[in-house]
Design an enzyme around this catalytic site. Structure first.
Site, PDB file in Angstrom:
ATOM      1  N   GLY A 144     -32.589 -51.406  20.989  1.00  0.00           N
ATOM      2  CA  GLY A 144     -32.623 -49.961  21.213  1.00  0.00           C
ATOM      3  C   GLY A 144     -31.728 -49.212  20.248  1.00  0.00           C
ATOM      4  N   CYS A 145     -30.504 -49.680  20.111  1.00  0.00           N
ATOM      5  CA  CYS A 145     -29.546 -48.989  19.237  1.00  0.00           C
ATOM      6  C   CYS A 145     -29.985 -49.054  17.781  1.00  0.00           C
ATOM      7  CB  CYS A 145     -28.149 -49.591  19.396  1.00  0.00           C
ATOM      8  SG  CYS A 145     -27.467 -49.363  21.055  1.00  0.00           S
ATOM      9  N   THR A 146     -30.519 -50.189  17.377  1.00  0.00           N
ATOM     10  CA  THR A 146     -30.961 -50.344  15.991  1.00  0.00           C
ATOM     11  C   THR A 146     -32.120 -49.408  15.686  1.00  0.00           C
ATOM     12  OG1 THR A 146     -30.221 -52.638  15.928  1.00  0.00           O
ATOM     13  CG2 THR A 146     -31.864 -51.985  14.302  1.00  0.00           C
TER      14      THR A 146
END
Length: 79
Positions: A49-51
């Site tokens: 998600g963060c990437t």
């Protein structure tokens, strides 16, 4: 000097006290005064998600530069 929020030594910081470390070097948040700045916060590096969210900032990096805006991602991870 590193600021460790939540360690009980200094839970309240001003912008002039906040040190930042980036892949480009160290500085203070006050270095950005007078500039457009987007701060985005994410919990952990190299997670799906963060990437994917960070990649959107990369995709539109040129657009941010055209608006004289710098983007800084903030995470608890080390560099």
């Amino acid at each position: 000097m590193h600021n460790n929020i939540g360690d009980g030594t200094n839970d309240t910081l001003t912008l002039s006290e906040m040190n930042i470390e980036t892949i480009f070097g160290s500085g203070k948040l006050t270095d950005f005064i007078g500039n457009n700045l987007v701060l985005f916060f994410y919990p952990k590096d190299n997670t799906p998600g963060c990437t994917s969210q960070a990649l959107l900032f990369t995709k539109y990096h040129k657009n941010f530069l055209e608006m004289d805006t710098q983007v800084v991602g903030v995470s608890r991870d080390t560099i």
